[in-house]
Design a protein around this motif. Structure first.
Motif, PDB file in Angstrom:
ATOM      1  N   PHE A  81       0.834  -1.201   0.000  1.00  0.00           N
ATOM      2  CA  PHE A  81       0.000   0.000   0.000  1.00  0.00           C
ATOM      3  C   PHE A  81       0.871   1.255   0.000  1.00  0.00           C
ATOM      4  N   GLN A  82       2.001   1.184   0.708  1.00  0.00           N
ATOM      5  CA  GLN A  82       2.948   2.299   0.714  1.00  0.00           C
ATOM      6  C   GLN A  82       3.479   2.569  -0.689  1.00  0.00           C
ATOM      7  N   LYS A  83       3.819   1.507  -1.421  1.00  0.00           N
ATOM      8  CA  LYS A  83       4.325   1.663  -2.781  1.00  0.00           C
ATOM      9  C   LYS A  83       3.254   2.274  -3.685  1.00  0.00           C
ATOM     10  N   LEU A  84       2.025   1.850  -3.474  1.00  0.00           N
ATOM     11  CA  LEU A  84       0.909   2.378  -4.254  1.00  0.00           C
ATOM     12  C   LEU A  84       0.725   3.864  -3.966  1.00  0.00           C
ATOM     13  N   THR A  85       0.870   4.240  -2.703  1.00  0.00           N
ATOM     14  CA  THR A  85       0.737   5.645  -2.316  1.00  0.00           C
ATOM     15  C   THR A  85       1.853   6.489  -2.925  1.00  0.00           C
ATOM     16  N   ALA A  86       3.048   5.949  -2.975  1.00  0.00           N
ATOM     17  CA  ALA A  86       4.162   6.669  -3.599  1.00  0.00           C
ATOM     18  C   ALA A  86       3.838   6.955  -5.064  1.00  0.00           C
ATOM     19  N   HIS A  87       3.277   5.978  -5.756  1.00  0.00           N
ATOM     20  CA  HIS A  87       2.881   6.181  -7.159  1.00  0.00           C
ATOM     21  C   HIS A  87       1.776   7.233  -7.245  1.00  0.00           C
ATOM     22  N   TYR A  88       0.823   7.158  -6.342  1.00  0.00           N
ATOM     23  CA  TYR A  88      -0.291   8.108  -6.297  1.00  0.00           C
ATOM     24  C   TYR A  88       0.228   9.543  -6.158  1.00  0.00           C
ATOM     25  N   LEU A  89       1.306   9.691  -5.370  1.00  0.00           N
ATOM     26  CA  LEU A  89       1.887  11.022  -5.131  1.00  0.00           C
ATOM     27  C   LEU A  89       2.952  11.397  -6.162  1.00  0.00           C
ATOM     28  N   LYS A  90       3.255  10.451  -7.082  1.00  0.00           N
ATOM     29  CA  LYS A  90       4.296  10.671  -8.097  1.00  0.00           C
ATOM     30  C   LYS A  90       5.661  10.891  -7.447  1.00  0.00           C
ATOM     31  N   VAL A  91       5.945  10.088  -6.425  1.00  0.00           N
ATOM     32  CA  VAL A  91       7.201  10.168  -5.681  1.00  0.00           C
ATOM     33  C   VAL A  91       7.836   8.776  -5.657  1.00  0.00           C
ATOM     34  N   ALA A  92       9.153   8.711  -5.740  1.00  0.00           N
ATOM     35  CA  ALA A  92       9.850   7.427  -5.674  1.00  0.00           C
ATOM     36  C   ALA A  92       9.741   6.851  -4.263  1.00  0.00           C
ATOM     37  N   GLY A  93       9.372   5.574  -4.187  1.00  0.00           N
ATOM     38  CA  GLY A  93       9.236   4.932  -2.889  1.00  0.00           C
ATOM     39  C   GLY A  93      10.527   4.944  -2.091  1.00  0.00           C
ATOM     40  N   THR A  94      11.673   4.810  -2.772  1.00  0.00           N
ATOM     41  CA  THR A  94      12.960   4.837  -2.068  1.00  0.00           C
ATOM     42  C   THR A  94      13.205   6.199  -1.421  1.00  0.00           C
ATOM     43  N   ASP A  95      12.746   7.278  -2.082  1.00  0.00           N
ATOM     44  CA  ASP A  95      12.905   8.619  -1.513  1.00  0.00           C
ATOM     45  C   ASP A  95      12.072   8.774  -0.242  1.00  0.00           C
ATOM     46  N   LEU A  96      10.843   8.242  -0.264  1.00  0.00           N
ATOM     47  CA  LEU A  96       9.990   8.323   0.923  1.00  0.00           C
ATOM     48  C   LEU A  96      10.582   7.516   2.068  1.00  0.00           C
ATOM     49  N   PHE A  97      11.070   6.325   1.752  1.00  0.00           N
ATOM     50  CA  PHE A  97      11.674   5.484   2.790  1.00  0.00           C
ATOM     51  C   PHE A  97      12.850   6.203   3.444  1.00  0.00           C
ATOM     52  N   THR A  98      13.715   6.797   2.625  1.00  0.00           N
ATOM     53  CA  THR A  98      14.900   7.484   3.145  1.00  0.00           C
ATOM     54  C   THR A  98      14.513   8.714   3.964  1.00  0.00           C
ATOM     55  N   MET A  99      13.524   9.465   3.486  1.00  0.00           N
ATOM     56  CA  MET A  99      13.108  10.679   4.195  1.00  0.00           C
ATOM     57  C   MET A  99      12.541  10.349   5.570  1.00  0.00           C
ATOM     58  N   PHE A 100      11.647   9.363   5.641  1.00  0.00           N
ATOM     59  CA  PHE A 100      11.031   9.044   6.926  1.00  0.00           C
ATOM     60  C   PHE A 100      11.977   8.272   7.841  1.00  0.00           C
ATOM     61  N   SER A 101      12.939   7.578   7.260  1.00  0.00           N
ATOM     62  CA  SER A 101      13.982   6.958   8.072  1.00  0.00           C
ATOM     63  C   SER A 101      14.796   8.039   8.772  1.00  0.00           C
ATOM     64  N   ALA A 102      15.111   9.112   8.047  1.00  0.00           N
ATOM     65  CA  ALA A 102      15.840  10.241   8.638  1.00  0.00           C
ATOM     66  C   ALA A 102      15.010  10.903   9.734  1.00  0.00           C
ATOM     67  N   LEU A 103      13.719  11.024   9.506  1.00  0.00           N
ATOM     68  CA  LEU A 103      12.842  11.621  10.518  1.00  0.00           C
ATOM     69  C   LEU A 103      12.864  10.808  11.800  1.00  0.00           C
ATOM     70  N   LYS A 104      12.676   9.492  11.681  1.00  0.00           N
ATOM     71  CA  LYS A 104      12.612   8.641  12.875  1.00  0.00           C
ATOM     72  C   LYS A 104      13.950   8.548  13.597  1.00  0.00           C
ATOM     73  N   ARG A 105      15.045   8.730  12.836  1.00  0.00           N
ATOM     74  CA  ARG A 105      16.381   8.711  13.461  1.00  0.00           C
ATOM     75  C   ARG A 105      16.811  10.103  13.928  1.00  0.00           C
ATOM     76  N   ARG A 106      15.912  11.062  13.746  1.00  0.00           N
ATOM     77  CA  ARG A 106      16.127  12.457  14.178  1.00  0.00           C
ATOM     78  C   ARG A 106      17.333  13.101  13.489  1.00  0.00           C
ATOM     79  N   LYS A 107      17.468  12.801  12.204  1.00  0.00           N
ATOM     80  CA  LYS A 107      18.524  13.394  11.387  1.00  0.00           C
ATOM     81  C   LYS A 107      17.925  14.573  10.622  1.00  0.00           C
ATOM     82  N   LYS A 108      17.953  15.740  11.246  1.00  0.00           N
ATOM     83  CA  LYS A 108      17.281  16.916  10.698  1.00  0.00           C
ATOM     84  C   LYS A 108      17.730  17.255   9.275  1.00  0.00           C
ATOM     85  N   GLU A 109      19.019  17.357   9.061  1.00  0.00           N
ATOM     86  CA  GLU A 109      19.527  17.779   7.751  1.00  0.00           C
ATOM     87  C   GLU A 109      19.229  16.742   6.677  1.00  0.00           C
ATOM     88  N   ASP A 110      19.316  15.458   7.033  1.00  0.00           N
ATOM     89  CA  ASP A 110      18.998  14.408   6.063  1.00  0.00           C
ATOM     90  C   ASP A 110      17.521  14.467   5.682  1.00  0.00           C
TER      91      ASP A 110
END
Length: 233
Positions: A81-110
């Motif tokens: 469903f996450q992959k489907l949502t990435a397509h719905y938003l026209k965003v690469a799933g790998t980019d979303l994974f990396t962005m939210f991984s940075a959020l959860k690890r509290r890496k502000k600049e990343d």
């Protein structure tokens, strides 16, 4: 086939999809006996998603009317469903994974760098014309987090309405409150605008119902340029 169908969906489907992301369930009309490509409608698109196994019926409200409560069935399907949502938003799933991984690890600049990259890869900035358009874009991306966080959007909190609250489902996790600002003038100081967003979170007490550690995030935008203010409570 599903991706092609979603690309031709209407605003009613978009609103329902956003509610599904927030609450993990949706009460809606579902037509499972009719192909979406025979009858292009929101109810037949929900039927397509149910028949394909992306969603399941959790409650029958009216069989006669075709009114049901639908939800994402399990964690395994949630990943698809996450992959489907990435397509719905026209965003690469790998980019979303990396962005939210940075959020959860509290890496502000990343987190900032990946969010900026996503904005740059999106269609014309004319589609991002105000605070709400950025809010709805990031809200859709938050489908990737609904297993770990309760996603609250535009709900009364404290003395106002906060754009997005990511309330941790586990006690040892950090919760996040995100507020958006949009500049219409290229001369606007985005760093100051992002600080204003965080001050609004604190002044209006958007964290009233949240315990534990919280990170306030102010996101200031001008077209596809952003600045971020990140403060830990």
């Amino acid at each position: 086939m599903i991706k092609k169908a979603m690309e031709s969906s209407d605003e009613a489907f978009n609103r329902g999809y956003e509610e599904l992301i927030q609450t993990r369930k949706l009460e809606t009309l579902v037509r499972m006996e009719t192909s979406f490509f025979e009858m292009n409608s929101t109810s037949s698109l929900w039927g397509l998603l149910v028949n394909a196994g992306y969603l399941t019926i959790s409650k029958i409200i009216s069989n006669q009317e075709g009114l049901y409560v639908i939800k994402v069935p399990n964690q395994e399907v949630q990943q698809e469903f996450q992959k489907l949502t990435a397509h719905y938003l026209k965003v690469a799933g790998t980019d979303l994974f990396t962005m939210f991984s940075a959020l959860k690890r509290r890496k502000k600049e990343d987190f900032k760098d990946k969010y900026q990259r996503i904005l740059l890869t999106l269609p014309s900035y004319h589609d991002l014309k105000d605070e709400n358009s950025y809010h709805m874009m990031l809200l859709g991306m938050c489908a990737w987090l609904c297993h770990d966080y309760k996603i609250i959007s535009n709900r009364e909190a404290g003395k106002g309405r906060c754009y997005i609250i990511l309330k941790a489902r586990k006690e040892n996790q950090v919760s996040y409150i995100l507020e958006f600002k949009y500049a219409k003038d290229s001369n606007t100081d985005l760093k100051e605008l992002a600080k204003t967003a965080v001050e609004q979170i604190k002044d209006r007490k958007y964290d009233t119902e949240i315990s534990g550690k919280i990170i306030y995030i102010g996101l200031a935008h001008y077209q596809k340029n952003i600045e971020i203010e990140w403060q830990e409570k």
